[in-house]
Design a protein around this motif. Structure first.
Motif, PDB file in Angstrom:
ATOM      1  N   ILE A  58       0.829  -1.213   0.000  1.00 20.23           N
ATOM      2  CA  ILE A  58       0.000   0.000   0.000  1.00 20.23           C
ATOM      3  C   ILE A  58       0.859   1.256   0.000  1.00 20.23           C
ATOM      4  O   ILE A  58       0.565   2.224  -0.700  1.00 20.23           O
ATOM      5  CB  ILE A  58      -0.950  -0.004   1.228  1.00 20.23           C
ATOM      6  CG1 ILE A  58      -1.950  -1.148   1.094  1.00 20.23           C
ATOM      7  CG2 ILE A  58      -1.675   1.331   1.336  1.00 20.23           C
ATOM      8  CD1 ILE A  58      -2.814  -1.361   2.322  1.00 20.23           C
ATOM      9  N   HIS A  59       1.964   1.241   0.773  1.00 17.99           N
ATOM     10  CA  HIS A  59       2.830   2.420   0.862  1.00 17.99           C
ATOM     11  C   HIS A  59       3.404   2.783  -0.500  1.00 17.99           C
ATOM     12  O   HIS A  59       3.359   3.943  -0.927  1.00 17.99           O
ATOM     13  CB  HIS A  59       3.976   2.162   1.862  1.00 17.99           C
ATOM     14  CG  HIS A  59       5.016   3.240   1.852  1.00 17.99           C
ATOM     15  ND1 HIS A  59       4.799   4.495   2.407  1.00 17.99           N
ATOM     16  CD2 HIS A  59       6.286   3.262   1.320  1.00 17.99           C
ATOM     17  CE1 HIS A  59       5.876   5.238   2.226  1.00 17.99           C
ATOM     18  NE2 HIS A  59       6.794   4.513   1.572  1.00 17.99           N
ATOM     19  N   ASN A  60       3.970   1.797  -1.185  1.00 20.35           N
ATOM     20  CA  ASN A  60       4.577   2.061  -2.490  1.00 20.35           C
ATOM     21  C   ASN A  60       3.527   2.439  -3.539  1.00 20.35           C
ATOM     22  O   ASN A  60       3.779   3.252  -4.426  1.00 20.35           O
ATOM     23  CB  ASN A  60       5.373   0.840  -2.956  1.00 20.35           C
ATOM     24  CG  ASN A  60       6.720   0.759  -2.263  1.00 20.35           C
ATOM     25  OD1 ASN A  60       7.337   1.782  -1.980  1.00 20.35           O
ATOM     26  ND2 ASN A  60       7.176  -0.459  -1.953  1.00 20.35           N
ATOM     27  N   LYS A  61       2.346   1.809  -3.429  1.00 21.59           N
ATOM     28  CA  LYS A  61       1.274   2.127  -4.363  1.00 21.59           C
ATOM     29  C   LYS A  61       0.869   3.595  -4.220  1.00 21.59           C
ATOM     30  O   LYS A  61       0.716   4.321  -5.196  1.00 21.59           O
ATOM     31  CB  LYS A  61       0.073   1.213  -4.129  1.00 21.59           C
ATOM     32  CG  LYS A  61      -1.043   1.427  -5.160  1.00 21.59           C
ATOM     33  CD  LYS A  61      -2.212   0.485  -4.929  1.00 21.59           C
ATOM     34  CE  LYS A  61      -1.871  -0.937  -5.342  1.00 21.59           C
ATOM     35  NZ  LYS A  61      -3.056  -1.819  -5.348  1.00 21.59           N
ATOM     36  N   LYS A  62       0.723   4.029  -2.947  1.00 22.58           N
ATOM     37  CA  LYS A  62       0.367   5.437  -2.709  1.00 22.58           C
ATOM     38  C   LYS A  62       1.454   6.380  -3.211  1.00 22.58           C
ATOM     39  O   LYS A  62       1.182   7.444  -3.756  1.00 22.58           O
ATOM     40  CB  LYS A  62       0.133   5.667  -1.213  1.00 22.58           C
ATOM     41  CG  LYS A  62      -1.184   5.133  -0.708  1.00 22.58           C
ATOM     42  CD  LYS A  62      -1.369   5.457   0.767  1.00 22.58           C
ATOM     43  CE  LYS A  62      -2.721   4.979   1.275  1.00 22.58           C
ATOM     44  NZ  LYS A  62      -2.901   5.298   2.726  1.00 22.58           N
ATOM     45  N   LYS A  63       2.707   5.956  -3.021  1.00 22.01           N
ATOM     46  CA  LYS A  63       3.838   6.780  -3.461  1.00 22.01           C
ATOM     47  C   LYS A  63       3.835   6.945  -4.979  1.00 22.01           C
ATOM     48  O   LYS A  63       4.038   8.056  -5.503  1.00 22.01           O
ATOM     49  CB  LYS A  63       5.142   6.133  -3.004  1.00 22.01           C
ATOM     50  CG  LYS A  63       6.381   6.966  -3.317  1.00 22.01           C
ATOM     51  CD  LYS A  63       7.639   6.298  -2.774  1.00 22.01           C
ATOM     52  CE  LYS A  63       8.883   7.134  -3.090  1.00 22.01           C
ATOM     53  NZ  LYS A  63      10.118   6.476  -2.596  1.00 22.01           N
ATOM     54  N   MET A  64       3.587   5.847  -5.680  1.00 21.63           N
ATOM     55  CA  MET A  64       3.569   5.897  -7.140  1.00 21.63           C
ATOM     56  C   MET A  64       2.392   6.737  -7.652  1.00 21.63           C
ATOM     57  O   MET A  64       2.559   7.583  -8.526  1.00 21.63           O
ATOM     58  CB  MET A  64       3.494   4.473  -7.718  1.00 21.63           C
ATOM     59  CG  MET A  64       4.779   3.681  -7.534  1.00 21.63           C
ATOM     60  SD  MET A  64       4.625   1.963  -8.074  1.00 21.63           S
ATOM     61  CE  MET A  64       4.606   2.169  -9.848  1.00 21.63           C
ATOM     62  N   ILE A  65       1.218   6.512  -7.077  1.00 20.72           N
ATOM     63  CA  ILE A  65       0.035   7.277  -7.507  1.00 20.72           C
ATOM     64  C   ILE A  65       0.232   8.759  -7.212  1.00 20.72           C
ATOM     65  O   ILE A  65      -0.117   9.630  -8.018  1.00 20.72           O
ATOM     66  CB  ILE A  65      -1.248   6.733  -6.828  1.00 20.72           C
ATOM     67  CG1 ILE A  65      -1.581   5.354  -7.405  1.00 20.72           C
ATOM     68  CG2 ILE A  65      -2.414   7.701  -7.018  1.00 20.72           C
ATOM     69  CD1 ILE A  65      -2.750   4.658  -6.728  1.00 20.72           C
ATOM     70  N   GLY A  66       0.828   9.054  -6.042  1.00 15.83           N
ATOM     71  CA  GLY A  66       1.087  10.447  -5.692  1.00 15.83           C
ATOM     72  C   GLY A  66       2.013  11.109  -6.694  1.00 15.83           C
ATOM     73  O   GLY A  66       1.789  12.253  -7.116  1.00 15.83           O
ATOM     74  N   THR A  67       3.062  10.400  -7.092  1.00 13.03           N
ATOM     75  CA  THR A  67       4.018  10.946  -8.064  1.00 13.03           C
ATOM     76  C   THR A  67       3.350  11.151  -9.427  1.00 13.03           C
ATOM     77  O   THR A  67       3.588  12.159 -10.112  1.00 13.03           O
ATOM     78  CB  THR A  67       5.229  10.006  -8.225  1.00 13.03           C
ATOM     79  OG1 THR A  67       5.815   9.793  -6.938  1.00 13.03           O
ATOM     80  CG2 THR A  67       6.266  10.627  -9.148  1.00 13.03           C
ATOM     81  N   GLU A 111      12.207   5.889 -13.458  1.00 10.42           N
ATOM     82  CA  GLU A 111      13.184   5.463 -12.443  1.00 10.42           C
ATOM     83  C   GLU A 111      12.497   5.100 -11.139  1.00 10.42           C
ATOM     84  O   GLU A 111      12.851   4.114 -10.482  1.00 10.42           O
ATOM     85  CB  GLU A 111      14.212   6.572 -12.208  1.00 10.42           C
ATOM     86  CG  GLU A 111      15.238   6.703 -13.338  1.00 10.42           C
ATOM     87  CD  GLU A 111      16.233   7.818 -13.090  1.00 10.42           C
ATOM     88  OE1 GLU A 111      16.013   8.622 -12.152  1.00 10.42           O
ATOM     89  OE2 GLU A 111      17.209   7.912 -13.858  1.00 10.42           O
ATOM     90  N   LEU A 112      11.506   5.901 -10.743  1.00 14.16           N
ATOM     91  CA  LEU A 112      10.768   5.611  -9.516  1.00 14.16           C
ATOM     92  C   LEU A 112      10.086   4.248  -9.606  1.00 14.16           C
ATOM     93  O   LEU A 112      10.160   3.429  -8.673  1.00 14.16           O
ATOM     94  CB  LEU A 112       9.731   6.705  -9.260  1.00 14.16           C
ATOM     95  CG  LEU A 112       8.765   6.444  -8.086  1.00 14.16           C
ATOM     96  CD1 LEU A 112       9.518   6.458  -6.760  1.00 14.16           C
ATOM     97  CD2 LEU A 112       7.636   7.472  -8.066  1.00 14.16           C
ATOM     98  N   CYS A 113       9.437   4.005 -10.726  1.00  9.28           N
ATOM     99  CA  CYS A 113       8.743   2.721 -10.923  1.00  9.28           C
ATOM    100  C   CYS A 113       9.735   1.566 -10.906  1.00  9.28           C
ATOM    101  O   CYS A 113       9.466   0.505 -10.310  1.00  9.28           O
ATOM    102  CB  CYS A 113       7.982   2.730 -12.247  1.00  9.28           C
ATOM    103  SG  CYS A 113       6.626   3.903 -12.257  1.00  9.28           S
ATOM    104  N   SER A 114      10.878   1.773 -11.541  1.00 10.72           N
ATOM    105  CA  SER A 114      11.904   0.710 -11.581  1.00 10.72           C
ATOM    106  C   SER A 114      12.413   0.389 -10.186  1.00 10.72           C
ATOM    107  O   SER A 114      12.625  -0.780  -9.830  1.00 10.72           O
ATOM    108  CB  SER A 114      13.076   1.141 -12.469  1.00 10.72           C
ATOM    109  OG  SER A 114      12.653   1.316 -13.799  1.00 10.72           O
TER     110      SER A 114
END
Length: 608
Positions: free
Chosen positions: A562-571, A599-602
């Motif tokens: 959930i944390h990474n998902k929120k981070k990606m959606i936020g970006t 890069e973030l996604c990778s």
């Protein structure tokens, strides 16, 4: 592989073709359309040419230019220019008698000559052909209305030069159509063909004799200011009146609303060619008022009745000039989009006592196809289909000099087969005359002043002699493009003077052409930069929305916490917001944002 292309440079639409493998091929543009609107638009971001320009005309009326072919080679005070200006949303201004078109481009006011704008359309046609052929193209055959004068023909050559095209030959539009017809039908016996060409901007008629591949133009006639655009204007004026009658509001001064109405009228005109009734439906046309109405074919025919009848005048003139009766015409070939109009077809068929009209070739593409075929001939194509093709064109106007007393002496008479060279002798008007001023005119009026002055030059240094003794030879040499060279030779002294008719007041100078070539190259570079910038922006935008869709798909992203998902959606949301604010960012900024997102996604995916 083809070495040259054919271009039908139309008032409303242009078409580019190439002759390959024994046939003319119509080259589609990037949208897949076989014709391209002759529209140019200038915006805060850049320049648009063709379909992209036409689709935004209502939103950007002041800076979207069309009908340029109606301005080429004309002066500002020309009656037809003044009449058309009432219907154009863009500004045409007077620059010491010359025409210039004003547009705002990247927040700066720019002035363009008609030749520059036509060059932009020619460049577009060139690029369409190059994309299809996969090679650079530098040569073309370009078609013009048969009644284009020398100034207009030379202006077309100038436009080609600015576009980076060597114009191999300028030929009349109906002549090009006759070439296409002759090849398509494989006509071998002698036939008299009348080509009736009714396009957006002009009416052209040519009578040609064809036999064994030889196409000889016997007579030409036309009106360079009578076509589909004029029919549109009648419909627009009709609906402006109707809107005012119903709503008591005048929309005639609102350029944006007029553009929307014109587009609807053009569409209705096309519908009326196959239906008896057409609807006009425009939401919030003017001051929030919807405009829903209709027009019948009968009403349209009544609005344009005098214009429709006028299209027969060039037919009558062409027959008179060649001293030919109606029964001598074997085929009547229809060319040009406006020949789809049923009333036009009926008038023409009635004029020829019910003779069937030939609709066997595509009226929208025949001219361009003929240009491509002739381009193949000129560049040495060895195909069986064109090996015997030979064209003999005709001068649309008489060409001559002013005589003592202001008369016009024609050295080359109208409908003379071209190319041609004619010589006449003139002499001095007074004793010991040392200079002779030779004024060159184009036209068929008895008095020189009523014709079009093409240019003048002086033969100087003639030896002293009594009046009438000196013998001077004046030679007119008209080339296959209809461009005229005039020379004068004093036989006693051997002194000679000459002129190529390029110094008409409306013409571009050599320096002006060179400057416009430089500007054209600069605009092309800017177009490329803009295209790359938009491509980078679209790539970033697509990546954002595609990635967002993937992240929201539970099946595909079940392993992402959930944390990474929120981070990606936020970006992603931040990037989308940045895109909305920075629509005019440069290519590198869009590319950098895309790299950061990738890069973030990778990084996140590597942790899984």
């Amino acid at each position: 592989m083809a070495r040259a292309i054919g271009i039908d440079l139309g008032t409303a639409y242009s078409c580019v073709t190439v002759f390959q493998n024994g046939k003319a091929i119509v080259i589609p543009n990037e949208q897949g359309d076989r014709t391209t609107p002759s529209y140019i638009a200038f915006t805060d971001d850049g320049r648009l040419i063709g379909s992209a320009a036409k689709t935004q005309v209502a939103m950007n009326p002041n800076n979207t230019i069309f009908d340029v072919k109606r301005l080429i080679g004309r002066k500002f005070d020309d009656a037809t220019v003044q009449a058309d200006m009432k219907y154009w949303p863009f500004r045409v201004i007077n620059d010491v008698g010359k025409i210039k078109i004003l547009a705002e481009y990247k927040n700066e006011i720019k002035l363009f000559r008609p030749e520059e704008l036509l060059a932009m359309t020619l460049t577009k046609m060139k690029e369409i052909a190059e994309a299809y052929l996969g090679k650079k193209i530098s040569e073309a055959v370009v078609t013009v209305p048969v009644f284009y004068n020398l100034s207009q023909r030379q202006a077309i050559k100038d436009a080609g030069n600015i576009a980076g095209l060597s114009v191999l030959r300028i030929i009349g539009e109906p002549t090009a159509a006759a070439i296409a017809y002759n090849i398509d039908k494989n006509v071998s016996d002698e036939r008299n063909i009348l080509v009736f060409d009714l396009g957006s901007g002009n009416t052209d008629v040519s009578i040609l004799k064809t036999e064994q591949g030889i196409i000889e133009v016997k007579s030409v006639a036309g009106d360079t200011h009578l076509g589909g655009e004029d029919f549109d204007n009648r419909m627009v004026a009709h609906f402006v009146k109707e809107f005012k009658r119903i709503n008591n509001k005048d929309l005639s001064q609102n350029k944006r609303d007029l553009c929307r109405l014109r587009t609807a009228c053009e569409r209705a005109k096309r519908t009326l060619s196959s239906s008896s009734r057409a609807s006009i439906e425009i939401d919030t046309l003017h001051e929030g008022i919807d405009f829903y109405t209709a027009i019948t074919r009968a009403c349209f025919e009544e609005l344009c009745a005098d214009l429709f009848r006028s299209t027969l005048e060039p037919v009558e003139k062409a027959l008179r000039d060649v001293k030919m009766d109606k029964a001598s015409i074997h085929e009547i070939v229809l060319v040009g989009g406006s020949t789809h109009i049923p009333k036009i077809q009926k008038l023409l068929q009635d004029f020829f006592n019910g003779k069937e009209l030939n609709r066997s070739i595509n009226p929208d593409e025949a001219v361009a196809c003929g240009a491509a075929i002739y381009a193949g001939v000129l560049t040495g194509d060895k195909s069986e289909e064109v090996k015997d093709v030979f064209l003999l064109d005709a001068a649309p106007f008489s060409l001559g000099i002013e005589t003592t007393g202001g008369g016009m002496r024609a050295l080359i008479k109208r409908n003379t087969t071209t190319p041609t060279r004619q010589t006449q002798q003139i002499t001095t008007d007074w004793d010991n005359q040392s200079d002779i001023v030779i004024k060159v005119y184009e036209g068929d009026h008895t008095m020189a002043k009523d014709n079009h002055l093409l240019g003048s030059f002086t033969l100087s240094g003639m030896p002293s002699a009594p009046r009438g003794v000196a013998q001077t030879e004046v030679t007119f040499d008209i080339d296959p493009n209809g461009i005229l060279n005039v020379s004068a030779l004093d036989k006693s002294s051997g002194r000679e003077s000459k002129i190529t008719i390029t110094n008409d007041k409306t013409r571009l100078s050599k320096d002006e052409i060179e400057y416009m070539i430089t500007v054209a190259k600069k605009l092309k570079r800017e177009d490329k930069t803009q295209s790359e910038r938009i491509s980078a922006k679209n790539s970033l935008e697509s990546y954002c929305f595609n990635l967002k869709e993937i992240i929201n798909d539970k099946k595909l992203t079940s392993e992402i916490d959930i944390h990474n998902k929120k981070k990606m959606i936020g970006t992603i949301e931040e990037t989308i917001e940045w895109l909305e604010i920075n629509q005019r960012a440069v290519k590198a900024e869009f590319e950098q944002k895309l790299i950061q997102l990738e890069e973030l996604c990778s990084q996140i995916m590597r942790k899984l």
